[in-house]
Design an enzyme around this catalytic site. Structure first.
Site, PDB file in Angstrom:
ATOM      1  N   LYS A  15      67.536  23.704 -80.679  1.00  0.00           N
ATOM      2  CA  LYS A  15      68.163  22.745 -81.587  1.00  0.00           C
ATOM      3  C   LYS A  15      68.759  21.548 -80.854  1.00  0.00           C
ATOM      4  O   LYS A  15      68.761  20.418 -81.366  1.00  0.00           O
ATOM      5  CB  LYS A  15      69.241  23.449 -82.424  1.00  0.00           C
ATOM      6  N   LYS A  47      77.107  25.375 -84.321  1.00  0.00           N
ATOM      7  CA  LYS A  47      75.751  25.889 -84.541  1.00  0.00           C
ATOM      8  C   LYS A  47      75.165  26.451 -83.249  1.00  0.00           C
ATOM      9  O   LYS A  47      75.354  25.884 -82.174  1.00  0.00           O
ATOM     10  CB  LYS A  47      74.832  24.784 -85.062  1.00  0.00           C
ATOM     11  N   LEU A  72      78.987  18.111 -93.338  1.00  0.00           N
ATOM     12  CA  LEU A  72      78.878  17.311 -94.548  1.00  0.00           C
ATOM     13  C   LEU A  72      79.333  18.140 -95.741  1.00  0.00           C
ATOM     14  O   LEU A  72      79.006  19.323 -95.850  1.00  0.00           O
ATOM     15  CB  LEU A  72      77.438  16.833 -94.734  1.00  0.00           C
ATOM     16  N   HIS A 108      72.063  30.194 -96.554  1.00  0.00           N
ATOM     17  CA  HIS A 108      71.149  29.305 -95.826  1.00  0.00           C
ATOM     18  C   HIS A 108      69.679  29.687 -95.995  1.00  0.00           C
ATOM     19  O   HIS A 108      68.829  29.173 -95.278  1.00  0.00           O
ATOM     20  CB  HIS A 108      71.516  29.250 -94.335  1.00  0.00           C
ATOM     21  N   ARG A 164      55.385  24.716 -88.095  1.00  0.00           N
ATOM     22  CA  ARG A 164      54.479  25.694 -88.699  1.00  0.00           C
ATOM     23  C   ARG A 164      54.305  25.338 -90.164  1.00  0.00           C
ATOM     24  O   ARG A 164      54.951  24.435 -90.690  1.00  0.00           O
ATOM     25  CB  ARG A 164      55.083  27.098 -88.597  1.00  0.00           C
ATOM     26  N   VAL A 185      56.954  28.222 -96.081  1.00  0.00           N
ATOM     27  CA  VAL A 185      56.832  29.060 -97.274  1.00  0.00           C
ATOM     28  C   VAL A 185      56.582  28.187 -98.497  1.00  0.00           C
ATOM     29  O   VAL A 185      55.760  28.504 -99.356  1.00  0.00           O
ATOM     30  CB  VAL A 185      58.109  29.907 -97.471  1.00  0.00           C
TER      31      VAL A 185
END
Length: 451
Positions: free
Chosen positions: A116, A158, A203, A235, A291, A294
């Protein structure tokens, strides 16, 4: 073009890939664990290979077994789908070392976007707008407190190697920050084996907007509009739609153009999704998924472009034949992820499907690999299928979704269908007035009312 594709996945995405390959005239190999021997993609593939016992680590994540399956069947390409090894750079490298094509991005791009912190650095370099935060992993509490004061509270801690909401904590004040960092680091270490964390401005009421891209690795890239995935629980997305009810055509073209130019400069190859938080008219990059997603059927329904088909052709060396001006966003599409879970507690409900009746009709698509009598195993995700509808307008799509949900019958296991039947009738949803916190607040309020 490839002669034979091994599908390194299971469930509805394995069946989706199999269908695309068959339409391209490519032979298919299904791999499966012992728990999935009766799976639909196994029944329909040209060949099948059992690669291990039920546990994913011993089957779908077992790289030596997958390589052996390729060798046994003569497969010259592997499609990883989503999840499992789809974003494993080392797997892509190993396949290349054995002269087997990986239907996905280059390993270096998987690595960059899988970290990240490095992903954010790359986004900044490519001109993609980012959330204010630390330039890299924070080294100690003192540095974190300094950055927190600069960007303002609340801040989000995070995990650098994170995903799915794990290793993610909110600190509303400077006093809360050290504790949030400690907890996030412990979670990140346990989940990912890496306790590095970084900070971002938190946010308050953002939407989750993602841009679908398609690139050929030769400097050509296009965007296929956006999907709004703001309805989430812990999430995890449950409802996705496109176009977003929060964006207009000018905003769509601006952020889509930025992303497409960035992917062309990066010389990215295949499909990818660049995800943003969107608040007060501004976009903030959060991550990129390297990738197929979904929720890719939403984009297929509004553009008429088969993403898996394009993904396979590009991986085989074909240049991108679709120009940006060829992309037309038509109507609106909505996808609901129907899981074998209790509609309120979300407790998994594996078991035998006693009766199964999917909806049909104009503008209705169901991507599912289950059938009447199929046993949903307890070892993997609980997805029963994805219900996708398309309409000439969002209002028409919502009415079609309401009708399709009322037709959808799954007996023998609990499903989340009742939740979607409630959501599609909710005024906020009908008006498109929701953010990433809306669903959890709605569920909490309903639980309170039931007491």
């Amino acid at each position: 073009m490839f002669d034979k594709i091994l599908i390194a996945n299971r469930g509805e995405i394995a069946l989706r890939i199999l269908r695309a390959a068959k339409e391209l005239g490519i032979a298919t190999v299904a791999v499966h664990s012992t728990a999935d021997s009766e799976a639909m993609h196994v029944k329909l593939a040209d060949e099948s290979v059992c690669i291990g016992p039920p546990a994913a680590r011993d089957s779908y994540l077992n790289i030596p077994s997958l390589l052996a399956a390729c060798e046994i069947t003569g497969a010259d390409a592997v499609h990883p789908g989503y999840g499992f090894l789809s974003e494993n750079a080392r797997f892509a490298e190993i396949l290349g070392e054995h002269n087997i094509a990986f239907i996905g991005p280059r390993p270096e791009h998987i690595r960059i976007m899988g970290d990240k912190i490095e992903a954010k650095r790359t986004a900044v370099r490519l001109g993609i707008p980012c959330v204010p935060g630390s330039p890299g992993a924070v080294s100690d509490d003192a540095e974190a407190l300094r950055i927190g004061a600069e960007i303002g509270y609340p801040v989000l801690v995070k995990a650098a190697a994170g995903g799915g909401g794990r290793g993610m904590k909110v600190a509303h004040t400077a006093e809360e920050l050290p504790g949030a960092i400690s907890t996030a680091k412990a979670e990140a270490k346990a989940a990912f084996g890496d306790d590095a964390v970084y900070l971002e401005k938190y946010l308050q009421k953002p939407r989750h907007i993602e841009i679908q891209v398609l690139a050929d690795g030769q400097g050509r890239a296009i965007h296929l509009g956006e999907r709004d995935c703001s309805l989430q629980r812990r999430h995890q997305k449950i409802w996705e739609e496109g176009p977003s009810p929060a964006l207009n055509a000018e905003q769509r073209e601006e952020i889509g153009g930025i992303v497409a130019r960035a992917m062309a400069e990066l010389r990215y190859i295949g499909v990818g999704t660049v995800e943003f938080l969107y608040e007060d008219g501004r976009f903030y990059f959060i991550e990129m998924n390297t990738r197929i997603q979904v929720e890719h059927p939403v984009t297929e329904m509004i553009t008429g472009i088969d993403l898996v088909n394009e993904q396979i052709k590009i991986a085989a060396g074909s240049p991108l034949t679709i120009a940006q001006e060829d992309v037309r966003i038509t109507g609106a599409a909505i996808e609901c992820r129907v899981n074998a879970e209790h509609a309120r507690t979300f407790t998994p409900s594996p078991g035998r499907i006693a009766y199964y009746h999917p909806p049909g009709g104009l503008g209705v698509r169901v991507d599912s690999a289950v059938y009447q009598g199929y046993v949903i195993p307890p070892f993997y995700d609980s997805l029963v299928g994805k219900l996708i509808v398309h309409g000439r307008s969002r209002t028409e799509a919502l009415m079609r979704l309401r009708r399709a949900l009322d037709e959808f019958i799954v007996d023998g296991v609990e499903t989340t269908l009742p939740l979607f039947r409630t959501l599609v009738r909710n005024t906020d949803i009908q008006n498109g007035q929701y953010d990433i916190h809306w669903l959890e607040e709605f569920l909490a309020a309903e639980a309170k009312d039931e007491k």
